[in-house]
Design a protein around this motif. Sequence first.
Motif, PDB file in Angstrom:
ATOM      1  N   VAL A   9       0.753  -1.205   0.111  1.00  0.00           N
ATOM      2  CA  VAL A   9      -0.029  -0.095  -0.022  1.00  0.00           C
ATOM      3  C   VAL A   9       0.694   1.179  -0.054  1.00  0.00           C
ATOM      4  O   VAL A   9       0.667   2.131  -0.886  1.00  0.00           O
ATOM      5  CB  VAL A   9      -0.954  -0.143   1.213  1.00  0.00           C
ATOM      6  N   LEU A  10       2.061   1.352   0.903  1.00  0.00           N
ATOM      7  CA  LEU A  10       2.837   2.388   0.893  1.00  0.00           C
ATOM      8  C   LEU A  10       3.716   2.625  -0.286  1.00  0.00           C
ATOM      9  O   LEU A  10       3.706   3.775  -0.958  1.00  0.00           O
ATOM     10  CB  LEU A  10       3.817   2.496   2.155  1.00  0.00           C
ATOM     11  N   VAL A  11       3.953   1.554  -0.785  1.00  0.00           N
ATOM     12  CA  VAL A  11       4.716   1.618  -2.265  1.00  0.00           C
ATOM     13  C   VAL A  11       3.843   2.179  -3.430  1.00  0.00           C
ATOM     14  O   VAL A  11       4.179   3.117  -4.243  1.00  0.00           O
ATOM     15  CB  VAL A  11       5.415   0.251  -2.657  1.00  0.00           C
ATOM     16  N   VAL A  12       2.701   1.525  -3.529  1.00  0.00           N
ATOM     17  CA  VAL A  12       1.962   1.948  -4.436  1.00  0.00           C
ATOM     18  C   VAL A  12       1.235   3.210  -4.303  1.00  0.00           C
ATOM     19  O   VAL A  12       1.069   4.188  -5.272  1.00  0.00           O
ATOM     20  CB  VAL A  12       0.558   0.791  -4.671  1.00  0.00           C
ATOM     21  N   PRO A  28      -0.655  15.235  -4.836  1.00  0.00           N
ATOM     22  CA  PRO A  28       0.301  14.197  -4.217  1.00  0.00           C
ATOM     23  C   PRO A  28      -0.198  14.275  -2.505  1.00  0.00           C
ATOM     24  O   PRO A  28       0.168  13.066  -2.064  1.00  0.00           O
ATOM     25  CB  PRO A  28       1.606  14.714  -4.571  1.00  0.00           C
ATOM     26  N   ARG A  29      -0.261  15.509  -2.006  1.00  0.00           N
ATOM     27  CA  ARG A  29      -0.564  15.474  -0.512  1.00  0.00           C
ATOM     28  C   ARG A  29      -1.911  14.582  -0.117  1.00  0.00           C
ATOM     29  O   ARG A  29      -1.661  13.780   0.709  1.00  0.00           O
ATOM     30  CB  ARG A  29      -0.691  16.826  -0.066  1.00  0.00           C
ATOM     31  N   PHE A 119       6.503  10.754  -2.932  1.00  0.00           N
ATOM     32  CA  PHE A 119       6.877   9.009  -3.171  1.00  0.00           C
ATOM     33  C   PHE A 119       8.057   8.623  -2.259  1.00  0.00           C
ATOM     34  O   PHE A 119       7.853   7.510  -1.966  1.00  0.00           O
ATOM     35  CB  PHE A 119       7.396   9.317  -4.667  1.00  0.00           C
ATOM     36  N   ASN A 120       9.072   9.533  -1.950  1.00  0.00           N
ATOM     37  CA  ASN A 120       9.971   9.045  -1.422  1.00  0.00           C
ATOM     38  C   ASN A 120       9.872   9.194   0.124  1.00  0.00           C
ATOM     39  O   ASN A 120      10.320   8.193   0.693  1.00  0.00           O
ATOM     40  CB  ASN A 120      11.162  10.204  -1.243  1.00  0.00           C
ATOM     41  N   ILE A 149      17.767   5.036   0.753  1.00  0.00           N
ATOM     42  CA  ILE A 149      17.833   5.636  -0.546  1.00  0.00           C
ATOM     43  C   ILE A 149      16.861   6.961  -0.428  1.00  0.00           C
ATOM     44  O   ILE A 149      17.073   8.017  -0.867  1.00  0.00           O
ATOM     45  CB  ILE A 149      17.651   5.012  -1.800  1.00  0.00           C
ATOM     46  N   PRO A 150      15.553   6.514  -0.083  1.00  0.00           N
ATOM     47  CA  PRO A 150      14.659   7.632  -0.103  1.00  0.00           C
ATOM     48  C   PRO A 150      14.966   8.739   0.860  1.00  0.00           C
ATOM     49  O   PRO A 150      14.616   9.946   0.587  1.00  0.00           O
ATOM     50  CB  PRO A 150      12.990   6.950   0.482  1.00  0.00           C
TER      51      PRO A 150
END
Length: 498
Positions: A9-12, A28-29, A119-120, A149-150
């Motif tokens: 869910v978090l990745v998508v 995005p928010r 996204f990050n 990395i993020p």
Amino acid sequence: MILSALIVVLVVGGLAAWISERWHPNAPRWTAIAALVLEAGLAASQFTGKHATDIPLPGRPAAWLAEVALPWIPRFGIGFHLAADGLSLLLIALTVLLGFMAVSCSWTEIDKRTGFFYFNLLACLAGTVGVFLAVDLFLFFMFWEMMIIPMYFLISIWGHENRTYAAIKFVIFTQVSSLLMLLAIIVLAQANYHHSGAFSFDYFVLLNVPLAPELADWLMLGFLIAFTVKLPAVPFHTWLPDAHTQAPTGGSVILAGVLLKTGAYGLLRFVIPLFPDAAHRFAPIAMTLGAVSVLYAAAIAFAQSDIKRLVAYTSISHMGFILLGVFSWDLLALQGAVITMLAHGLSAGALFMVAGLLQQRLHSREFGDMGGLWQVVPKLSAFMLFFVMATLGLPGLGNFVGEFLVLLGAFKVNVIVTSITALALILAPVYALVIIQQACHGPWQNRQSLTDCTLRELASLGVLVLASVWLGLHPQIVLDISAPALRQTAVNLNAREP
């Protein structure tokens, strides 16, 4: 498959937030909020109808409440193996809550490349949730790297004046220590191969691998260094003040509230159970390092003129309590370490939010540019006062309960080290007074007009106030949820005491 969904869910959601920027700059928010709402629902479903005192999964030590195991690279014994117990679920709940806070405090602060930012942010949270769930050590290492990395991008793109230096320093410290852990994981899997004739990176299999004392010591150090760098503990702490100072507010909230807890989680989940004898031999040194971290960071915090840097050093001091508690070989100290992890996540995350709000208004983090804030932003100053009191361990709040249990448990094990550590109870009010005196009291130094907390900021900080008070007044619920996993650890430790 809910455990898998907690990560997916978090990745998508992060990918959707990145793509949605093409349609509207504010999309995005709201996409990030929607993903976190769904994540919160999934996490809550793991608590609903279950309790950490339920019957554990068959054949599993401690009270593991859920599990998913799928083949991935069977030739090398690598699988997609996730499992959750009370400890991991508590930390996932903290991750989701602070995820909301990170989005809230980034609402107006982040005004460029918002899609890539969220996204990050969500990718970093996904890696963290994976760390708390993975029980295949190769998979665990993959999620461990996924966090780094993020966070590097969050600091290097949206950070402040010296963001590139801070981001690179963060990556160097964490990557070098992670490589030591990877080497230790590979050697441990190789040792299991020589013992059983089969490759496996499964946590439950590797728990039973017999190791020579010298090999166990070196492997334990490989894991320990990686986790104490992320914690961090003195002398591996120098990356944290720079990273916190330069990170955007949302990045600081996640870094202090969540990422540091992965180091503490690693100590509890991997170092002690996998290498109990080696950890027992190293315990006096680890407790001493914990005491040094507590006192040294508290003393250095007193000398800071940058509010974010000061809060960063207070985080190092609190992480020293966790290191002391984990290696105290006592159930009370272990429970205190868990309470401290949760309470520090709330109070430090809130203080970084307050620091970020002040920087947005004053365009400065220096105490010299503050003073008299209580006259112009009384609501924001009141929140600052509350969370500073929480940080120094005010009775009735979560930090007090955690530190009290750590000191109570550690005192039975090492009176001298615990007594020295208790001096932090004197130093903490000193740096707390520095914050309040220099920022809130005195004449109003800056003549520009400032706006007090908005409704969104009031709601966000208010939630953290309620959570901190609840944790301080009702810690038994948290203790009951985490007790089975910690009790199993304490039994293993006590069985190896001389």
